[in-house]
Write an enzyme that holds these catalytic residues in place. Structure first.
Site, PDB file in Angstrom:
ATOM      1  CG  ASP A 173      -1.771   1.214   1.365  1.00  0.00           C
ATOM      2  OD1 ASP A 173      -2.574   1.449   0.453  1.00  0.00           O
ATOM      3  OD2 ASP A 173      -1.625   1.944   2.365  1.00  0.00           O
ATOM      4  CD  GLU A 190      -2.403   2.585  -3.432  1.00  0.00           C
ATOM      5  OE1 GLU A 190      -3.419   3.281  -3.586  1.00  0.00           O
ATOM      6  OE2 GLU A 190      -1.846   2.445  -2.331  1.00  0.00           O
TER       7      GLU A 190
END
Length: 751
Positions: free
Chosen positions: A429, A482
């Site tokens: 993330d 990401e």
């Protein structure tokens, strides 16, 4: 005065000094302020052949005896040194150390127990060396709480890193949460603390009571290495250990080595376990891991996905964070059950042919007082300077990646999930926030690196090392970044200068194509390039095309509600868009609910709207996703060259007037090709000619306008024969009927 008298006086003075020192130490023990409790408590001997002395702190005890563990007999009664419960037993007839127990008489009962202070250190010297060096990649096997037996006595070994703490005690159900009872052993200057607690058991709750360097008592801390934690709002860690598990997924593990490769089909169903479905008749409770295995896995396999990606299931205190603000990085959330039940879930996924990816959050952590912030009274895990250590957007703390122990904590965690839970990869993330020192900061709010740049060199080194370890130790696993900027070579090997990820989310593709789809079809001709621009950089990385949870929250609405037009057109637009996505180069990711056109914006606080599947149009979207997944997996040209420019070729990318896009997908130099045609207007087009490279029959494998999906059922029949008419610079051409707001996928294969 004689020399004998002087000697006697000197000995008496020394005895009094020793007595005062012992009383001072006892008072510090009673206040939980002694930094070296093992130097005071337990069995001691002033020298060889001298009587053994046993000291113990047992609050509330009225009398205390020392028991020989071998015989079970009392060998001496202790004298109470302080009213708080500090006892000393001098055993004049014992001049050799021995194993002992304590028997304490309380006002209402007498208890016999093993003394924690008769046991040796938990951590070995090699462990300490490797932990301090930051190279102990299995630190989770040493730090935290581990059930074991020592000298035949069952209990739990506790170990913790808190280098600046003045004292550390373990508190829990086994000692009435009393920080005075079990102060831990400081292991020299290593910053490590440990203790073996006899008869502590699996399932008991615990925390660490820490005094900072100034002596201030901090909020009780959860164990950073806890393998299980209480269900929020409770915050204690739970003794669990790493019990063996009998995996039944051998077939999957043999297959996994190829499941995430660039030439393999990868279609990911992104799911938030807490809101995929609830049990409304039981207070709208969460599904358990076992219930999820029974319901979620068949559902996802029926839709043809290859992987499930779980929004963070590492333990987190706040439901509204969706798991992206974790505190228990080593503990699967207790919202759905036990760690073993989570293993059963993963095992069941594998037996069904599904890979499992974990959304992993190494970039930041929350400020909750029981967490990692100010862990030992100093900025231990986080940077001290808020310009480096505080995320302004999320009100979270940023790991100090320049500290080797912190890197070791996180690197070990990445390997832990793959090793202990058999997961098949990590989606990392917020990588962009880790790469840039000035991420979401104004001038003056950040500190440049040593070369004056904005790159976070420590974080970059960490990410590279993490990827090297994952791919080196777990062949077949994948890592996905990401990363929302144009940072180069995110998914290229570290030996070539890349970050080493296997894949990167293509945020640009998602943004551009969704922006195009939200335009009224009459205006799409002016935004035609938004659907083609991504192919300029498509093969610079190994991309995943994400339609993720981020696109259906914070007022953005659902995917179906982004589509323009009346209800028929909304569904037709979405079907055409899905067809374009699955035919476009790149691996696929779809967030739960999008597969049946969830109308409401997603909320973690409620179940998906499963009742919508009672309506034919929503059923049609679900059927389409299943067929697209199966086609994507079955047709090599649609997946084998997802990351290879040789597998894609525009037929016509400039027909903005008609808002039509046509392209080829190829797997190799054979005649097996796929032709894709997208008509993004509600106007049917008859006699639309496109060039193709080879003669033969082109079978219509999928038409998003099919009646089976809720469309108007305008089609080209089973197949179209290529004509020897040059078009689009090719020797042959097809004359097609283009349904309104639809994608066609045609296959030519001489096999």
């Amino acid at each position: 005065m004689t020399s004998d008298a002087v000697t006697t006086d000197s000995a008496e003075e020394q005895r009094r000094a020793d007595d005062r020192a012992l009383r001072d130490a006892a008072r510090a023990i009673a206040r939980a302020e002694h930094g070296d409790p093992f130097a005071v408590l337990g069995m001691h001997q002033s020298g060889p052949g001298q009587p053994v002395e046993v000291r113990a702190f047992v609050p509330g005890a009225e009398r205390l005896w020392v028991i020989d563990s071998a015989s079970g007999d009392p060998v001496g009664e202790a004298v109470r040194l302080l009213d708080d419960g500090f006892f000393v037993a001098t055993l004049a007839d014992r001049t050799q150390r021995f194993r002992y127990r304590l028997r304490a008489q309380f006002p209402l009962a007498t208890e016999e127990f093993d003394d924690a202070y008769r046991f040796g250190p938990v951590l070995g010297e090699l462990d300490i060396h490797l932990l301090n060096e930051g190279t102990h990649l299995r630190a989770f096997e040493r730090l935290g709480a581990h059930p074991r037996a020592v000298d035949g006595v069952p209990g739990v070994a506790f170990a913790l890193w808190a280098p600046n703490a003045r004292t550390v005690s373990v508190i829990g159900d086994f000692n009435n949460w009393d920080g005075r009872r079990l102060p831990m052993r400081r292991r020299g200057v290593s910053g490590l603390w440990d203790i073996f607690v006899p008869h502590a058991t699996v399932g008991q709750r615990y925390k660490f009571e820490v005094r900072g360097p100034g002596g201030t008592l901090l909020p009780a801390k959860a164990d950073p290495f806890a393998f299980r934690a209480e269900l929020r709002p409770h915050t204690a860690s739970i003794i669990h250990g790493l019990p063996p598990y009998d995996w039944q997924d051998r077939a999957w593990r043999e297959h996994r080595a190829h499941s995430g490769e660039r030439n393999a089909p990868v279609s990911i169903y992104e799911v938030h376990l807490g809101s995929w479905a609830r049990v409304p008749e039981e207070g709208d409770r969460f599904l358990t891991y076992r219930e999820l295995a029974d319901r979620l896995i068949p559902y996802v396999t029926d839709l043809g996905f290859t992987h499930i990606e779980l929004l963070p299931i590492t333990e987190h205190p706040f439901d509204g964070s969706w798991g992206y603000q974790p505190i228990g990085l080593y503990a699967p959330t207790s919202r759905h059950g036990s760690p073993e039940e989570f293993k059963e879930f993963v095992d069941a996924c594998h037996q069904a042919g599904l890979g499992v990816l974990l959304d992993w959050v190494p970039g930041h952590f929350p400020t909750d007082p029981h967490g990692l912030g100010q862990f030992d009274g100093t900025h231990l895990y986080e940077h001290a300077d808020p310009r480096q250590g505080f995320h302004q957007d999320w009100n979270t703390l940023i790991y100090n990646f320049g500290r080797r122990e912190v890197q070791n904590f996180l690197l070990g965690n990445a390997l832990f999930w793959l090793d202990q839970y058999g997961l098949d990869g990590l989606r990392v993330d917020a990588v962009a926030s880790m790469l840039y020192l000035d991420y979401s900061r104004k001038e003056g709010e950040w500190i440049p690196n040593e070369f004056g740049g904005r790159e976070n060199l420590d974080s970059i080194a960490f990410l590279k090392r993490m990827n090297e370890l994952v791919y080196g130790q777990h062949p077949g696993a994948m890592t996905v970044a990401e990363e929302s900027t144009s940072w180069p070579m995110v998914s290229r090997p570290t030996y070539l200068g890349g970050l080493g990820f296997g894949y990167k989310w293509n945020m640009g593709w998602m943004h551009d194509t969704l922006s195009y789809m939200q335009c009224d079809p009459i205006h799409r001709r002016y935004h035609h390039h938004q659907m083609t621009f991504g192919l300029i950089y498509q093969f610079s990385e190994n991309f995943v095309l994400p339609l993720s949870h981020d696109e259906v929250v914070h007022g953005k609405g659902s995917l179906i509600e982004k589509m323009p037009g009346d209800d028929w057109q909304k569904f037709a637009n979405l079907r055409a868009y899905y067809g374009f996505m699955f035919a476009h180069p790149g691996k696929k990711l779809l967030f739960m609910g999008a597969e049946f056109a969830q109308r409401r914006e997603w909320s973690e606080a409620r179940s998906l709207d499963w009742h919508l599947l009672d309506q034919p149009r929503h059923q049609g979207i679900r059927a389409l996703i299943g067929d697209l997944n199966r086609l994507y997996r079955d047709l090599a040209p649609l997946h084998r060259t997802d990351c290879d420019p040789s597998g894609f070729e525009w037929i016509e990318s400039n027909d903005s007037e008609n808002s039509v896009f046509t392209f080829l997908r190829k797997a190799d130099e054979s005649g097996h090709i796929v032709v894709v045609v997208c008509n993004f207007t509600p106007v049917p087009r008859h006699g639309y000619r496109i060039g193709v490279p080879l003669p033969g029959r082109y079978t219509e494998r999928l038409n998003t306008d099919s009646a089976a999906y809720g469309g108007s059922n305008l089609s080209n029949g089973d197949a179209v024969e290529a004509e020897p008419t040059r078009w689009h610079g090719r020797t042959h051409s097809l004359t097609l009927t283009l349904p309104p707001l639809a994608t066609l996928i045609l296959e030519r294969w001489e096999g």
